[in-house]
Design a protein around this motif. Sequence first.
Motif, PDB file in Angstrom:
ATOM      1  N   LEU A  55      60.772  33.988  27.222  1.00 35.48           N
ATOM      2  CA  LEU A  55      61.800  35.016  26.656  1.00 35.48           C
ATOM      3  C   LEU A  55      61.089  35.721  25.453  1.00 35.48           C
ATOM      4  CD1 LEU A  55      64.368  36.679  26.529  1.00 35.48           C
ATOM      5  CD2 LEU A  55      65.341  34.660  25.328  1.00 35.48           C
ATOM      6  N   ASP A  56      60.922  37.029  25.536  1.00 38.51           N
ATOM      7  CA  ASP A  56      60.310  38.042  24.371  1.00 38.51           C
ATOM      8  C   ASP A  56      61.752  38.340  23.482  1.00 38.51           C
ATOM      9  OD1 ASP A  56      58.847  39.523  22.577  1.00 38.51           O
ATOM     10  OD2 ASP A  56      59.174  41.164  23.935  1.00 38.51           O
ATOM     11  N   LEU A  57      61.674  38.560  22.090  1.00 41.96           N
ATOM     12  CA  LEU A  57      62.566  38.821  21.435  1.00 41.96           C
ATOM     13  C   LEU A  57      62.851  40.161  21.148  1.00 41.96           C
ATOM     14  CD1 LEU A  57      62.003  36.119  18.329  1.00 41.96           C
ATOM     15  CD2 LEU A  57      63.741  35.939  20.387  1.00 41.96           C
ATOM     16  N   GLY A  58      61.873  41.175  21.317  1.00 44.71           N
ATOM     17  CA  GLY A  58      62.088  42.729  21.317  1.00 44.71           C
ATOM     18  C   GLY A  58      62.494  43.139  22.359  1.00 44.71           C
ATOM     19  N   LEU A  59      63.517  43.119  22.843  1.00 50.03           N
ATOM     20  CA  LEU A  59      64.157  43.756  24.285  1.00 50.03           C
ATOM     21  C   LEU A  59      64.711  44.936  23.932  1.00 50.03           C
ATOM     22  CD1 LEU A  59      65.312  40.217  25.950  1.00 50.03           C
ATOM     23  CD2 LEU A  59      63.083  41.567  26.300  1.00 50.03           C
ATOM     24  N   PRO A  60      64.732  45.945  25.004  1.00 49.45           N
ATOM     25  CA  PRO A  60      65.147  47.222  24.650  1.00 49.45           C
ATOM     26  C   PRO A  60      66.620  47.502  24.429  1.00 49.45           C
ATOM     27  CG  PRO A  60      64.686  46.992  26.770  1.00 49.45           C
ATOM     28  CD  PRO A  60      64.014  46.002  26.236  1.00 49.45           C
ATOM     29  N   ASP A  61      67.588  46.445  24.839  1.00 47.15           N
ATOM     30  CA  ASP A  61      68.998  46.600  24.955  1.00 47.15           C
ATOM     31  C   ASP A  61      69.753  45.544  24.137  1.00 47.15           C
ATOM     32  OD1 ASP A  61      68.253  44.557  26.772  1.00 47.15           O
ATOM     33  OD2 ASP A  61      69.641  44.868  28.062  1.00 47.15           O
ATOM     34  N   MET A  62      69.140  44.317  23.763  1.00 46.46           N
ATOM     35  CA  MET A  62      69.544  43.263  22.917  1.00 46.46           C
ATOM     36  C   MET A  62      68.503  42.401  22.554  1.00 46.46           C
ATOM     37  SD  MET A  62      71.541  41.435  25.838  1.00 46.46           S
ATOM     38  CE  MET A  62      72.527  40.118  24.775  1.00 46.46           C
ATOM     39  N   ASP A  63      68.643  41.730  21.304  1.00 53.06           N
ATOM     40  CA  ASP A  63      67.889  40.974  20.770  1.00 53.06           C
ATOM     41  C   ASP A  63      67.354  39.653  21.689  1.00 53.06           C
ATOM     42  OD1 ASP A  63      65.917  40.765  18.239  1.00 53.06           O
ATOM     43  OD2 ASP A  63      66.885  38.852  18.518  1.00 53.06           O
ATOM     44  N   GLY A  64      66.500  39.273  21.718  1.00 52.94           N
ATOM     45  CA  GLY A  64      66.105  37.851  22.534  1.00 52.94           C
ATOM     46  C   GLY A  64      66.826  36.635  22.061  1.00 52.94           C
ATOM     47  N   VAL A  65      67.268  36.549  20.673  1.00 45.53           N
ATOM     48  CA  VAL A  65      67.834  35.542  19.967  1.00 45.53           C
ATOM     49  C   VAL A  65      69.633  35.698  20.494  1.00 45.53           C
ATOM     50  CG1 VAL A  65      69.068  34.762  17.844  1.00 45.53           C
ATOM     51  CG2 VAL A  65      66.837  35.552  17.891  1.00 45.53           C
ATOM     52  N   GLU A  66      69.902  36.654  20.780  1.00 41.03           N
ATOM     53  CA  GLU A  66      71.419  37.043  21.335  1.00 41.03           C
ATOM     54  C   GLU A  66      71.353  36.547  22.902  1.00 41.03           C
ATOM     55  OE1 GLU A  66      75.378  37.294  21.886  1.00 41.03           O
ATOM     56  OE2 GLU A  66      74.341  37.243  19.824  1.00 41.03           O
ATOM     57  N   VAL A  67      70.185  36.896  23.563  1.00 39.87           N
ATOM     58  CA  VAL A  67      70.165  36.320  24.807  1.00 39.87           C
ATOM     59  C   VAL A  67      70.291  34.843  25.066  1.00 39.87           C
ATOM     60  CG1 VAL A  67      68.632  36.678  26.906  1.00 39.87           C
ATOM     61  CG2 VAL A  67      68.771  38.547  25.460  1.00 39.87           C
ATOM     62  N   THR A  68      69.513  34.273  24.091  1.00 39.00           N
ATOM     63  CA  THR A  68      69.435  32.915  24.287  1.00 39.00           C
ATOM     64  C   THR A  68      70.917  32.459  23.857  1.00 39.00           C
ATOM     65  OG1 THR A  68      67.078  32.841  23.227  1.00 39.00           O
ATOM     66  CG2 THR A  68      68.245  31.029  22.964  1.00 39.00           C
ATOM     67  N   ARG A  69      71.428  32.738  22.540  1.00 35.11           N
ATOM     68  CA  ARG A  69      72.610  32.407  22.546  1.00 35.11           C
ATOM     69  C   ARG A  69      73.747  32.404  23.911  1.00 35.11           C
ATOM     70  NH1 ARG A  69      73.013  35.101  18.348  1.00 35.11           N
ATOM     71  NH2 ARG A  69      72.080  33.554  16.840  1.00 35.11           N
ATOM     72  N   GLN A  70      73.664  33.508  24.568  1.00 35.35           N
ATOM     73  CA  GLN A  70      74.749  33.831  25.443  1.00 35.35           C
ATOM     74  C   GLN A  70      74.276  33.008  26.591  1.00 35.35           C
ATOM     75  OE1 GLN A  70      75.756  37.668  26.734  1.00 35.35           O
ATOM     76  NE2 GLN A  70      75.454  38.364  24.574  1.00 35.35           N
ATOM     77  N   ILE A  71      72.990  32.629  26.788  1.00 40.91           N
ATOM     78  CA  ILE A  71      72.416  31.708  28.058  1.00 40.91           C
ATOM     79  C   ILE A  71      72.972  30.317  27.879  1.00 40.91           C
ATOM     80  CG2 ILE A  71      70.623  30.612  29.193  1.00 40.91           C
ATOM     81  CD1 ILE A  71      69.225  33.371  28.881  1.00 40.91           C
ATOM     82  N   ARG A  72      72.850  29.767  26.396  1.00 39.01           N
ATOM     83  CA  ARG A  72      73.279  28.608  25.901  1.00 39.01           C
ATOM     84  C   ARG A  72      74.932  28.457  26.083  1.00 39.01           C
ATOM     85  NH1 ARG A  72      69.526  26.809  27.482  1.00 39.01           N
ATOM     86  NH2 ARG A  72      67.607  26.385  26.258  1.00 39.01           N
ATOM     87  N   GLU A  73      75.735  29.438  26.066  1.00 35.99           N
ATOM     88  CA  GLU A  73      76.815  29.032  26.312  1.00 35.99           C
ATOM     89  C   GLU A  73      77.463  28.574  27.546  1.00 35.99           C
ATOM     90  OE1 GLU A  73      78.729  33.099  25.776  1.00 35.99           O
ATOM     91  OE2 GLU A  73      78.477  32.944  23.636  1.00 35.99           O
ATOM     92  N   TRP A  74      76.378  28.560  28.732  1.00 38.67           N
ATOM     93  CA  TRP A  74      76.872  27.979  29.899  1.00 38.67           C
ATOM     94  C   TRP A  74      75.690  27.311  30.549  1.00 38.67           C
ATOM     95  CZ3 TRP A  74      74.300  30.301  34.061  1.00 38.67           C
ATOM     96  CH2 TRP A  74      73.787  31.498  33.770  1.00 38.67           C
TER      97      TRP A  74
END
Length: 230
Positions: A55-74
């Motif tokens: 996973l790259d952090l610099g994504l066009p629609d949301m930060d990779g840290v937030e992507v990681t956080r949402q994935i870890r919810e489930w």
Amino acid sequence: MEETGVRILVVDDERAIRRFLRASLSAHGHTILEAAAGREALSAVAEQRPDIIFLDLGLPDMDGVEVTRQIREWSDTPIIILSVRDREADKIAALEAGADDYLVKPFGMGELMVRMRAVLRRVWQAHRQEAVFQSGELKVDYTRRRVWVGEREVNLTPTEYDLLKLLAQNAGKVLTHPHMIQKIWGSDLIGADHLLRVNISNLRKKLEADPARPQYILTEAAVGYRLRLE
């Protein structure tokens, strides 16, 4: 699961990076899935069930840290961050959000492969602590993702297997509909209630001698499902 034939989701908005990783990793026998944005990545994790995520952090629609956080919810799918950001604060933020490792671009393929193998071994060893579940004639081999009823091997879709694994790991316990939906699809998937019912029905058709009178996957009316433990 072996360390070849791994399903890898590459999340990066740069086509050249995705092309480079696809060519390099495919040469080692891995299957490469791709996403160019955060929301696309979240859908891919839910629908395609990768074994690991780059996973790259610099994504066009949301930060990779937030992507990681949402994935870890489930999901506990391993995540390795591949980013040009080399500040300690960025690394800490990603790791605290749930990433398993962090590699700064540019990186060598040799180092990436070593990091990937280390993360996957750690995950698989944790799973092997209880590698096989059995209840009556139903047997689930977590390591090889294979299921039997008696001597008959049962072929399941990825979602059906994940549902059965979730039930087996909580055998004897009632799992509510929202809990199961969150674990399998995430909370924002439209039509998840219907998907859950359909997949449970399909599982029963494949596992039960009489799907109308299930012996393994039991319904707790208006609450959820429970896998009988014998």
